[in-house]
Design an enzyme around this catalytic site. Structure first.
Site, PDB file in Angstrom:
ATOM      1  N   LYS A 158      13.595  -7.554   2.425  1.00  0.00           N
ATOM      2  CA  LYS A 158      12.523  -8.380   2.678  1.00  0.00           C
ATOM      3  C   LYS A 158      12.699  -9.776   1.881  1.00  0.00           C
ATOM      4  CE  LYS A 158       9.554  -6.489   5.594  1.00  0.00           C
ATOM      5  NZ  LYS A 158       9.051  -7.054   6.714  1.00  0.00           N
TER       6      LYS A 158
ATOM      7  N   ASP B 210       2.385  -5.088   3.449  1.00  0.00           N
ATOM      8  CA  ASP B 210       2.181  -3.573   2.880  1.00  0.00           C
ATOM      9  C   ASP B 210       3.010  -3.761   1.401  1.00  0.00           C
ATOM     10  OD1 ASP B 210       1.261  -1.962   4.809  1.00  0.00           O
ATOM     11  OD2 ASP B 210       2.971  -2.274   6.239  1.00  0.00           O
TER      12      ASP B 210
END
Length: 394
Positions: free
Chosen positions: A73, A121
């Site tokens: 990410k 998340d």
């Protein structure tokens, strides 16, 4: 459980494929080159496991070593934030800018008046928070009740304001978007919705660096890639880039999800994108999504060759296998979601129908992506029985 792709959807729109091709990779490459600490992440061969499973080769692209964020990410959110700051600065200052100009006082002065928001998340939020810190912007992170305190603290360490909301990940997406619209903030999401595509496509574009580096390092292209999916961003980026770079030699793409959050599997069964009910939480927390990103589905509906759902114990087993390798193989620290590509490959190798559909056999060269390291060290140690440092011999 394995679901073969029976009927593929129409080709993705040209601009989507272009963003996830060679030009897109060059753009994320320019961002990476502007970061002094950047190094391509390791591509780890596991020949003993490959031999034990009856295949020619098994490689793991270890995104747990991506910057200090220990996740793929890092390539998406931070890159999107930096790109958005440069776009705004170019418009205001009236001159072309490069990523190296993010440190210029006039550029940072403009960024100081920008606020970026996202729902997460954990891993995507860390990337957006890092991007905001890197550029001098403010950051607002929205997390649902299932996100651990350790992951919340990791985002706050970059200076982000953490907003915990009731409900699921999808609820946090909605609340983040509503709050940002009211406050005038810019949402940096890794999922798209009607009227909101450009930024998620930029996030996905960042992920082409992962597959690009892996293919650069391989002497022979893989025959199969097993890649995890939450909303589908990295899976779509991998599929689109590999198809365009390798053409007729492109590998088969298999999408892997938790059985408890298999929105892409359900969409493939239905033949169109669907939202699944929220049920019991999964140990594969970074993949706990109920609705596919329309952009990702557009790509995967056309390019994916199959879908796999994992039981909880399959992910745990894969984590432990990577932490305790066969003699001659290298130990890899893989988080609860990072290990899922390998878990999906192992399931299909032991499923006769999946083997036949995918053409798995002695000549197969499998690539999987360890999408995260130990992003919560306590959870990792509880599952594996060792700390990340012990696994790596440190």
């Amino acid at each position: 459980m394995f679901l073969p792709t029976i009927k593929m959807g129409p080709p993705p729109r040209p601009h989507v494929m272009a963003a996830l091709g060679a030009d897109g990779r060059a753009k994320i490459g320019a961002f990476l080159e502007s970061q002094p600490e950047h190094r391509p992440t390791p591509l780890v061969a596991l020949p003993a496991m490959a031999s034990a499973q009856g295949m020619a080769a098994l490689h793991v692209k270890d995104e747990g070593k991506r910057f200090h964020l220990t996740s793929f990410k890092a390539l998406g959110g931070a890159y999107a934030v930096a790109s958005l700051v440069l776009q705004q600065a170019e418009a205001r200052l009236g001159r072309p800018l490069a990523f190296a100009d993010l440190t210029a006082p006039d550029v940072r002065g403009l960024a100081a008046h920008m606020t970026f928001a996202c729902a997460t998340d954990g891993n995507h939020g860390r990337s957006v928070a890092w991007g905001a810190e890197l550029t001098g912007a403010a950051c607002q992170i929205f997390i649902h009740k299932g996100v651990s305190e350790a992951r919340a603290a990791a985002m706050a360490a970059f200076g982000a304001t953490i907003n915990r909301v009731d409900g699921s990940y999808d609820d946090s997406i909605r609340i983040a978007a509503e709050t940002a619209a009211r406050e005038g903030w810019t949402v940096v999401s890794d999922t798209a919705w009607d009227g909101y595509e450009a930024i998620p496509l930029t996030v996905m574009q960042g992920y082409t660096a992962t597959i690009g580096e892996a293919l650069d390092a391989l002497d022979t292209p893989p025959t199969h890639i097993f890649v995890q999916a939450g909303v589908g961003g990295i899976a779509a980026a991998v599929a689109a880039y590999a198809q365009q770079r390798l053409g007729a030699e492109a590998p088969k793409i298999v999408v892997v999800e938790p059985a408890r959050a298999a929105c892409l599997y359900a969409s493939a069964e239905a033949g169109h994108a669907v939202t699944i009910p929220h049920g019991e939480a999964t140990v594969m927390a970074m993949l706990e999504c109920a609705t596919p990103s329309p952009l990702a589905w557009e790509v995967l509906h056309h390019l994916a060759d199959g879908y796999v759902t994992l039981a909880e114990d399959e992910a745990v087993t894969a984590m432990r296998l990577l932490a305790n390798p066969l003699p001659g193989d290298t130990a890899i620290v893989a988080g609860e979601s990072g290990c899922t590509g390998l878990a999906g490959a192992l399931q299909c190798l032991n499923d006769l129908a999946a083997r036949a559909h995918l053409g798995l056999g002695k000549a197969s060269r499998i690539l999987v992506i360890n999408s995260e390291g130990a992003t919560d060290a306590a959870i990792y140690a509880a599952i594996v029985g060792k700390t990340p440092q012990e696994v790596e011999g440190r």
